[in-house]
Each structure stands twice: as structure tokens, then as C-alpha cells.
Write a protein that holds these residues in place. Sequence first.
Motif, PDB file in Angstrom:
ATOM      1  N   PHE A 282       0.868  -1.505   0.128  1.00 47.98           N
ATOM      2  CA  PHE A 282       0.049   0.360  -0.078  1.00 47.98           C
ATOM      3  C   PHE A 282       0.917   0.723   0.238  1.00 47.98           C
ATOM      4  N   ASN A 283       1.621   1.381   1.084  1.00 48.70           N
ATOM      5  CA  ASN A 283       2.575   2.901   0.653  1.00 48.70           C
ATOM      6  C   ASN A 283       3.601   2.859  -0.336  1.00 48.70           C
ATOM      7  N   ARG A 284       4.027   1.439  -0.904  1.00 46.43           N
ATOM      8  CA  ARG A 284       4.083   1.435  -2.583  1.00 46.43           C
ATOM      9  C   ARG A 284       3.870   2.105  -3.635  1.00 46.43           C
ATOM     10  N   MET A 285       1.904   1.454  -3.462  1.00 41.78           N
ATOM     11  CA  MET A 285       1.460   1.875  -3.927  1.00 41.78           C
ATOM     12  C   MET A 285       0.764   3.324  -4.263  1.00 41.78           C
ATOM     13  N   ILE A 286       1.013   3.955  -2.642  1.00 41.71           N
ATOM     14  CA  ILE A 286       0.887   5.758  -2.891  1.00 41.71           C
ATOM     15  C   ILE A 286       2.131   6.276  -3.257  1.00 41.71           C
ATOM     16  N   THR A 287       3.331   5.886  -3.108  1.00 42.77           N
ATOM     17  CA  THR A 287       4.797   6.674  -3.522  1.00 42.77           C
ATOM     18  C   THR A 287       4.424   6.343  -5.505  1.00 42.77           C
ATOM     19  N   LEU A 288       3.734   5.377  -5.575  1.00 44.26           N
ATOM     20  CA  LEU A 288       3.788   5.345  -6.681  1.00 44.26           C
ATOM     21  C   LEU A 288       2.155   6.715  -7.931  1.00 44.26           C
ATOM     22  N   THR A 289       1.654   6.261  -7.497  1.00 41.06           N
ATOM     23  CA  THR A 289       0.650   7.964  -7.570  1.00 41.06           C
ATOM     24  C   THR A 289       0.777   9.012  -7.646  1.00 41.06           C
ATOM     25  N   ILE A 290       1.658   9.089  -6.324  1.00 40.93           N
ATOM     26  CA  ILE A 290       1.541  10.373  -6.182  1.00 40.93           C
ATOM     27  C   ILE A 290       2.905  11.276  -7.565  1.00 40.93           C
ATOM     28  N   THR A 291       3.702   9.737  -7.524  1.00 39.57           N
ATOM     29  CA  THR A 291       4.778  10.651  -8.237  1.00 39.57           C
ATOM     30  C   THR A 291       4.206  10.299 -10.000  1.00 39.57           C
ATOM     31  N   GLY A 292       3.193   9.918 -10.252  1.00 37.54           N
ATOM     32  CA  GLY A 292       2.737  10.234 -11.216  1.00 37.54           C
ATOM     33  C   GLY A 292       3.334   8.565 -12.266  1.00 37.54           C
ATOM     34  N   GLN A 293       3.579   7.439 -11.857  1.00 38.13           N
ATOM     35  CA  GLN A 293       4.073   6.511 -12.233  1.00 38.13           C
ATOM     36  C   GLN A 293       2.789   4.978 -12.031  1.00 38.13           C
ATOM     37  N   LEU A 294       1.871   5.779 -13.119  1.00 36.24           N
ATOM     38  CA  LEU A 294       0.869   4.745 -12.841  1.00 36.24           C
ATOM     39  C   LEU A 294       1.081   3.860 -13.583  1.00 36.24           C
ATOM     40  N   ASP A 295       1.696   3.557 -14.897  1.00 38.95           N
ATOM     41  CA  ASP A 295       2.077   2.284 -15.718  1.00 38.95           C
ATOM     42  C   ASP A 295       2.922   0.758 -15.114  1.00 38.95           C
ATOM     43  N   GLN A 296       3.450   1.550 -13.734  1.00 39.20           N
ATOM     44  CA  GLN A 296       4.614  -0.028 -12.539  1.00 39.20           C
ATOM     45  C   GLN A 296       3.385  -0.378 -11.730  1.00 39.20           C
ATOM     46  N   LEU A 297       1.817   0.140 -11.849  1.00 40.10           N
ATOM     47  CA  LEU A 297       1.017  -0.347 -10.521  1.00 40.10           C
ATOM     48  C   LEU A 297       0.914  -1.727 -11.020  1.00 40.10           C
ATOM     49  N   SER A 298       1.109  -2.153 -12.395  1.00 43.06           N
ATOM     50  CA  SER A 298       0.636  -3.516 -12.340  1.00 43.06           C
ATOM     51  C   SER A 298       1.822  -4.352 -12.219  1.00 43.06           C
ATOM     52  N   PHE A 299       3.069  -4.169 -12.275  1.00 46.61           N
ATOM     53  CA  PHE A 299       4.061  -4.653 -12.180  1.00 46.61           C
ATOM     54  C   PHE A 299       4.544  -4.613 -11.146  1.00 46.61           C
ATOM     55  N   MET A 300       3.882  -3.503 -10.051  1.00 39.99           N
ATOM     56  CA  MET A 300       4.362  -4.072  -8.825  1.00 39.99           C
ATOM     57  C   MET A 300       2.821  -4.051  -8.190  1.00 39.99           C
ATOM     58  N   PHE A 301       2.153  -5.189  -8.329  1.00 37.85           N
ATOM     59  CA  PHE A 301       1.502  -5.307  -7.510  1.00 37.85           C
ATOM     60  C   PHE A 301       1.334  -7.182  -8.025  1.00 37.85           C
ATOM     61  N   ILE A 302       2.273  -7.561  -9.168  1.00 36.44           N
ATOM     62  CA  ILE A 302       2.710  -9.093  -9.783  1.00 36.44           C
ATOM     63  C   ILE A 302       3.819  -9.225  -8.572  1.00 36.44           C
ATOM     64  N   PHE A 303       4.699  -8.258  -8.441  1.00 29.67           N
ATOM     65  CA  PHE A 303       6.015  -8.210  -7.766  1.00 29.67           C
ATOM     66  C   PHE A 303       5.356  -8.116  -6.033  1.00 29.67           C
ATOM     67  N   SER A 304       4.164  -7.434  -5.755  1.00 26.32           N
ATOM     68  CA  SER A 304       4.139  -7.429  -4.198  1.00 26.32           C
ATOM     69  C   SER A 304       3.596  -9.229  -3.417  1.00 26.32           C
ATOM     70  N   ILE A 305       2.681  -9.635  -4.979  1.00 27.85           N
ATOM     71  CA  ILE A 305       2.145 -11.025  -4.780  1.00 27.85           C
ATOM     72  C   ILE A 305       3.399 -11.928  -4.841  1.00 27.85           C
ATOM     73  N   LEU A 306       4.317 -12.235  -5.480  1.00 25.13           N
ATOM     74  CA  LEU A 306       5.586 -12.837  -5.230  1.00 25.13           C
ATOM     75  C   LEU A 306       5.828 -12.628  -4.297  1.00 25.13           C
ATOM     76  N   THR A 307       6.238 -11.555  -3.849  1.00 20.54           N
ATOM     77  CA  THR A 307       6.720 -11.502  -2.769  1.00 20.54           C
ATOM     78  C   THR A 307       6.469 -11.985  -1.001  1.00 20.54           C
ATOM     79  N   TRP A 308       4.651 -12.026  -1.636  1.00 19.17           N
ATOM     80  CA  TRP A 308       4.253 -12.500  -0.279  1.00 19.17           C
ATOM     81  C   TRP A 308       4.598 -13.807  -0.681  1.00 19.17           C
ATOM     82  N   ILE A 309       4.052 -14.298  -1.551  1.00 13.63           N
ATOM     83  CA  ILE A 309       4.527 -16.202  -1.433  1.00 13.63           C
ATOM     84  C   ILE A 309       5.491 -16.582  -1.153  1.00 13.63           C
ATOM     85  N   THR A 310       6.991 -16.247  -1.989  1.00 12.22           N
ATOM     86  CA  THR A 310       7.959 -16.104  -1.370  1.00 12.22           C
ATOM     87  C   THR A 310       7.955 -15.866   0.183  1.00 12.22           C
TER      88      THR A 310
END
Length: 414
Positions: free
Chosen positions: A144-172
Motif C-alpha cells: 500500500f505504501n509503495r502504491m501511494i508513492t507510485l500514485t503521487i509520483t505519477g508512475q501509474l504504468d508501474q502499478l500492474s508490475f508492482m502488484f505482481i511483484f508484491s504477490i511474488l514477495t508475499w508467496i516467497t
Amino acid sequence: MLSLIEQVSYHILIVLLPFIVYHLFIREEKQFREKINSKLLYISLTILILTMSNPIEFSEGFLYDFRVIPILFLLLYGGVKPGITLIIIMFLFRFSIGGAGLYVTLINYTLLVLFFVVLTAKFQPYTLRRRLLVISLLCGFSSFNRMITLTITGQLDQLSFMFIFSILTWITLIILIFIIENLDKQIIFDKRIQSAERLNLVSQIAASVAHEVRNPMTSIKGFLQLIFQEKNLNESQYRYIEISLSELERAEDVINDYLSLAKPTSIEDFSELNVTAELHSMLDIITSYTNSNNIAIESNIQEGILTKGKKSEFKQAILNIMKNSVEAINKNGTLTVRAYQLKSNIYIEIADNGIGMSKEQVELLGTPYYSTKDKGTGVGLALTYKIIRDMKGKITVQSEKGVGTTFIIKLPFL
């Protein structure tokens, strides 16, 4: 995209491989993980440096790595001190490599530690399901913190990768949790095997030696009793004989305890056992002992508690614990006895406000030859643990130095 997959796979590998090595070859116990120089900290530090040294660069200035995994894992299984130590090292390393986002990282991990401390104040008693829930909440908080940071900085194109990366982090992280939980179970299982081997050794010694020792002891005791009846002895001689007879009786008690450990228990010999009535009976027995030491007894025993077992053995087990509790208090304290049924189990709590024990002492309770008392052999509690275990029960001990000790006995309800 292929390059990103390869980089993510690399990070998953450098996280999992050291922990697999830790599981297979190091096998560190819980109490040692809480130290600043624990092997778990060194393993986590290795992973941290490796994952931060070769981050995944999605776009210029935006880097991804798995640093949160060793940090979060160490906080959960090593404790606050090793976890904060790793976070400080992470900040120093992050400062040395430079780049933007240092203050954001500082804020995020400070909040993460605070979040962890609040949520996991009672982490240790939790079940695996609750632990996984805590871990999921913490991972969600980080994402959630990372998503807020990306939204504030206007990096919305990274959100999909960020979600996938977060899920892989959680699974690991979940995989690592199961690895460490499996390690803890193996350590406990190994300890039980070692304890069983020691008990088997004690049994063999008891069976071969006890009868040989009993015969001369019986003769000595008999002759001392005959001499004690003589009327031409002085006071000192009477006192010496009394001491000798009492020491012989103590030696006989020790031999009997060893023989009880050696004796196999058959569940077929068990019958209905009224726990409520037996506890009241044992409180009557222990009262004379507590009165002489000015120790108060508080009891709260639920009616109609039934289980299966042998009355004599059950009494012996509970009296052993009660006597130990009274001896821990010494004088002017309180012995508390509670018994109640909860769902399909019976719980008996025997608590004192005596000298208490350290974690290391609690770990060794029930082991033959180990005792916290100067003249103790450790056989009494070993026998107690065996009796409760034969009744399909379990003993848990909670203790703190200078505060007191609580024995919690869990038995199946009839």
C-alpha cells in the motif's frame, strides 16, 4: 518482459537458497535467533546485500528488490532487536549506494516496525494461521505504501508490475514461513527422541540396579531400626540414626521413581477419573504442608470434570507439581489451582508466585537428571511428564524470574 522475469527469478532464488541451507545445516533454536549475533541475522544480512546489490530497474530511478523479505522475516522469527539491527544496516547500505527515495524508505520502514510491534506484541502464542494473517497484513501494508508513492509520483504504468511483484514477495515469504515452521517442528521432534532415549536408558539402569540396591538397603534399614529401639543410646546416637533412616527413605523414594519410569503404561488399565474430586483431595493433602510455611491456597475447580487415567499415577503427577510450586514459594506466598473444561479438553493450572525460572530452565524441565533444586534428581518431574503424556495430555510451563511459575496441564475430556 523476459528480462524482468529473469531478474525476479534471480531474486527469488537468492532469498530461498540461503534459508534452505539454514534449514538443512544450521538448525538454530528459537532462543538463539533472538540474539544480535544469531545465525539467522547473518543469513538475512546476506540475502539483504545480494538483493539490494542487483535490483530490478523498471524505469529510471525506480528500483525493486526483496529486501522486505529478510527484514520482515527476521522481525517475526528473530525479534525486534535483530530486526532493527538489520534495518539499520539496510539504511547504511542504501545510503552508500545513493539514489533518490532514501527518506521515503526511512519513513516506510519506520512505520513497518511500528506496525509490526503493535500487531505482534503477542505473536509467539499465535497459531500458524494467525501468523500467516499477520504476515499478510504487513505485506499488504508495504504494498500500500509503495502504491501511494507510485500514485503521487505519477508512475501509474508501474502499478500492474508492482502488484505482481508484491504477490511474488508475499508467496516467497509464505514459503519461508513454512520452511522455518518445519525446522521448529523437527527440532522439537529431535528433542523428544533424545528425551525418549534418555528415559529408555534410565529404565534400563533402574531395572538392572534397583533390585540389587534395594536388598542391602532393606537390611541396613532393618538393623538401624533395631538399634534405634535400644535404650542405652545417647541423644547424639539417636539423632544420627534418625538422619540415616530418613536418608534411606529418600533413597528408596528415588529408586521407586526410577522404577515407575521404567514401568510401561497400558491404556487398557485406565478407568474413569474424577478430576474434580481428586484435585480437592490433593488440596487437602497439600494444605498441611502449606500451613506450616504460611502459604495461602486459592482454588477454583469446576465440577464434573472427568477424564481417563490411573488414580494413583494422576495423584502422584499433580502432587509433584504442587510440591515443587510450594518449595518455589518457600514462605509467605500463594498457591493457585484452577481446573476447567473448555470444549473437548480439560485444563488444570497450578501457579505460584515464587522464585520463577529462566527460559533455559523451563526448556529442560521434565528431563531426567535435571533439577532446579540443590538435592533434586529431576526424576519426579520426568515421571510427571510421562504420566500426563500417557494420559494423552500435555504440560506447558510459563515462568518468569522473580514473578512465579504456572504449570498448565491439558487433558482430553472423557
